[in-house]
Design a protein around this motif. Structure first.
Motif, PDB file in Angstrom:
ATOM      1  N   LEU A   8       0.854  -1.180   0.000  1.00 57.39           N
ATOM      2  CA  LEU A   8       0.000   0.000   0.000  1.00 57.39           C
ATOM      3  C   LEU A   8       0.892   1.232   0.000  1.00 57.39           C
ATOM      4  N   PRO A   9       0.792   2.064  -1.049  1.00 59.55           N
ATOM      5  CA  PRO A   9       1.659   3.244  -1.127  1.00 59.55           C
ATOM      6  C   PRO A   9       1.194   4.356  -0.196  1.00 59.55           C
ATOM      7  N   ALA A  18      -5.239   3.176   5.192  1.00 54.03           N
ATOM      8  CA  ALA A  18      -6.398   3.318   4.315  1.00 54.03           C
ATOM      9  C   ALA A  18      -7.296   2.097   4.491  1.00 54.03           C
ATOM     10  N   GLU A  19      -8.589   2.316   4.366  1.00 52.86           N
ATOM     11  CA  GLU A  19      -9.562   1.223   4.467  1.00 52.86           C
ATOM     12  C   GLU A  19      -9.894   0.723   3.068  1.00 52.86           C
ATOM     13  N   ILE A  20      -9.900  -0.583   2.897  1.00 54.12           N
ATOM     14  CA  ILE A  20     -10.266  -1.172   1.613  1.00 54.12           C
ATOM     15  C   ILE A  20     -11.775  -1.031   1.454  1.00 54.12           C
ATOM     16  N   VAL A  21     -12.191  -0.344   0.389  1.00 57.64           N
ATOM     17  CA  VAL A  21     -13.611  -0.159   0.115  1.00 57.64           C
ATOM     18  C   VAL A  21     -14.096  -1.296  -0.776  1.00 57.64           C
ATOM     19  N   GLN A  22     -13.343  -1.547  -1.868  1.00 51.22           N
ATOM     20  CA  GLN A  22     -13.777  -2.550  -2.835  1.00 51.22           C
ATOM     21  C   GLN A  22     -12.598  -3.011  -3.684  1.00 51.22           C
ATOM     22  N   TRP A  23     -12.446  -4.314  -3.818  1.00 43.25           N
ATOM     23  CA  TRP A  23     -11.451  -4.857  -4.746  1.00 43.25           C
ATOM     24  C   TRP A  23     -12.024  -4.794  -6.142  1.00 43.25           C
ATOM     25  N   ARG A  24     -11.223  -4.402  -7.103  1.00 44.79           N
ATOM     26  CA  ARG A  24     -11.653  -4.338  -8.503  1.00 44.79           C
ATOM     27  C   ARG A  24     -11.181  -5.574  -9.284  1.00 44.79           C
ATOM     28  N   VAL A  25     -10.410  -6.434  -8.608  1.00 41.41           N
ATOM     29  CA  VAL A  25      -9.924  -7.673  -9.201  1.00 41.41           C
ATOM     30  C   VAL A  25     -10.127  -8.807  -8.196  1.00 41.41           C
ATOM     31  N   SER A  36      -6.312  -0.175 -12.215  1.00 45.53           N
ATOM     32  CA  SER A  36      -6.841   0.026 -10.872  1.00 45.53           C
ATOM     33  C   SER A  36      -7.237  -1.337 -10.307  1.00 45.53           C
ATOM     34  N   VAL A  37      -6.673  -1.673  -9.132  1.00 47.72           N
ATOM     35  CA  VAL A  37      -6.946  -2.983  -8.540  1.00 47.72           C
ATOM     36  C   VAL A  37      -7.785  -2.907  -7.278  1.00 47.72           C
ATOM     37  N   VAL A  38      -7.800  -1.741  -6.615  1.00 49.71           N
ATOM     38  CA  VAL A  38      -8.540  -1.612  -5.365  1.00 49.71           C
ATOM     39  C   VAL A  38      -8.952  -0.160  -5.154  1.00 49.71           C
ATOM     40  N   GLU A  39     -10.105   0.006  -4.528  1.00 44.85           N
ATOM     41  CA  GLU A  39     -10.556   1.336  -4.119  1.00 44.85           C
ATOM     42  C   GLU A  39     -10.385   1.402  -2.612  1.00 44.85           C
ATOM     43  N   VAL A  40      -9.681   2.423  -2.135  1.00 44.55           N
ATOM     44  CA  VAL A  40      -9.443   2.578  -0.702  1.00 44.55           C
ATOM     45  C   VAL A  40      -9.940   3.941  -0.250  1.00 44.55           C
ATOM     46  N   GLU A  41     -10.245   4.034   1.044  1.00 46.38           N
ATOM     47  CA  GLU A  41     -10.685   5.301   1.615  1.00 46.38           C
ATOM     48  C   GLU A  41      -9.726   5.710   2.716  1.00 46.38           C
ATOM     49  N   THR A  42      -9.244   6.934   2.610  1.00 47.09           N
ATOM     50  CA  THR A  42      -8.398   7.506   3.652  1.00 47.09           C
ATOM     51  C   THR A  42      -9.262   8.484   4.445  1.00 47.09           C
ATOM     52  N   ALA A  43      -8.660   9.162   5.389  1.00 47.95           N
ATOM     53  CA  ALA A  43      -9.390  10.161   6.169  1.00 47.95           C
ATOM     54  C   ALA A  43      -9.819  11.335   5.295  1.00 47.95           C
ATOM     55  N   LYS A  44      -9.231  11.445   4.094  1.00 44.42           N
ATOM     56  CA  LYS A  44      -9.493  12.616   3.256  1.00 44.42           C
ATOM     57  C   LYS A  44     -10.197  12.323   1.941  1.00 44.42           C
ATOM     58  N   ALA A  64     -12.657  -6.207   2.083  1.00 43.14           N
ATOM     59  CA  ALA A  64     -13.416  -4.950   2.119  1.00 43.14           C
ATOM     60  C   ALA A  64     -13.775  -4.642   3.573  1.00 43.14           C
ATOM     61  N   GLY A  65     -13.561  -3.387   3.954  1.00 53.28           N
ATOM     62  CA  GLY A  65     -13.839  -2.966   5.318  1.00 53.28           C
ATOM     63  C   GLY A  65     -12.630  -3.029   6.239  1.00 53.28           C
ATOM     64  N   GLU A  66     -11.571  -3.682   5.792  1.00 49.94           N
ATOM     65  CA  GLU A  66     -10.351  -3.812   6.604  1.00 49.94           C
ATOM     66  C   GLU A  66      -9.444  -2.604   6.386  1.00 49.94           C
ATOM     67  N   THR A  67      -8.824  -2.145   7.456  1.00 51.74           N
ATOM     68  CA  THR A  67      -7.871  -1.036   7.378  1.00 51.74           C
ATOM     69  C   THR A  67      -6.461  -1.599   7.257  1.00 51.74           C
ATOM     70  N   ARG A  68      -5.712  -1.091   6.264  1.00 54.43           N
ATOM     71  CA  ARG A  68      -4.343  -1.537   6.018  1.00 54.43           C
ATOM     72  C   ARG A  68      -3.390  -0.369   6.245  1.00 54.43           C
ATOM     73  N   PRO A  69      -2.282  -0.601   6.959  1.00 53.59           N
ATOM     74  CA  PRO A  69      -1.282   0.461   7.124  1.00 53.59           C
ATOM     75  C   PRO A  69      -0.441   0.634   5.855  1.00 53.59           C
ATOM     76  N   VAL A  70       0.005   1.860   5.619  1.00 57.08           N
ATOM     77  CA  VAL A  70       0.902   2.147   4.493  1.00 57.08           C
ATOM     78  C   VAL A  70       2.154   1.279   4.634  1.00 57.08           C
ATOM     79  N   GLY A  71       2.605   0.713   3.519  1.00 58.96           N
ATOM     80  CA  GLY A  71       3.805  -0.108   3.508  1.00 58.96           C
ATOM     81  C   GLY A  71       3.551  -1.588   3.730  1.00 58.96           C
ATOM     82  N   GLN A  72       2.314  -1.968   3.998  1.00 60.31           N
ATOM     83  CA  GLN A  72       1.972  -3.375   4.185  1.00 60.31           C
ATOM     84  C   GLN A  72       1.502  -3.962   2.858  1.00 60.31           C
TER      85      GLN A  72
END
Length: 114
Positions: A8-9, A18-25, A36-44, A64-72
């Motif tokens: 995750l960049p 960032a929270e995973i909203v929806q996988w596109r693959v 585009s492989v995933v839609e994520v939501e940040t605080a912004k 979907a719904g899981e929060t991933r830290p940057v760099g993971q």
């Protein structure tokens, strides 16, 4: 070439997750460079994240719904052509590097254009 793990960049503004909203693959799908492989939501914002590798999706790291830290790990890609291109790189990776040098227009912190 072996499997490539895309992390995750940093999506900017000092956000650390960032929270995973929806996988596109899905596992088994074939992806191209900058697809585009995933839609994520940040605080912004809600952001589509493109993958810098081409190949077959081996694993999706997170649901979907899981929060991933940057760099993971976000997604694991295996090359589909099974062979190396110029200098031992897969064709997709070489294409990504060429587009990166030329300026693909898709800018992510740490992965953007020159």
């Amino acid at each position: 070439m072996s499997e490539r793990v895309f992390l995750l960049p940093d999506l900017g503004e000092g956000l650390g997750e960032a929270e995973i909203v929806q996988w596109r693959v899905a596992v088994g799908d074939t992806v191209t460079v900058d697809q585009s492989v995933v839609e994520v939501e940040t605080a912004k914002a809600v952001v589509d994240v493109p993958c810098p590798y081409a190949g077959r999706v081996v694993a999706l790291h997170g649901a979907a719904g899981e929060t991933r830290p940057v760099g993971q790990p976000l997604i694991t890609i295996a090359p589909t052509d099974g062979g190396a291109g110029v200098g031992g790189e897969t064709v997709g990776h070489a294409t990504y590097r060429e587009e990166e040098r030329a300026g693909s227009g898709n800018v992510l912190i740490g992965y953007g254009t020159g």
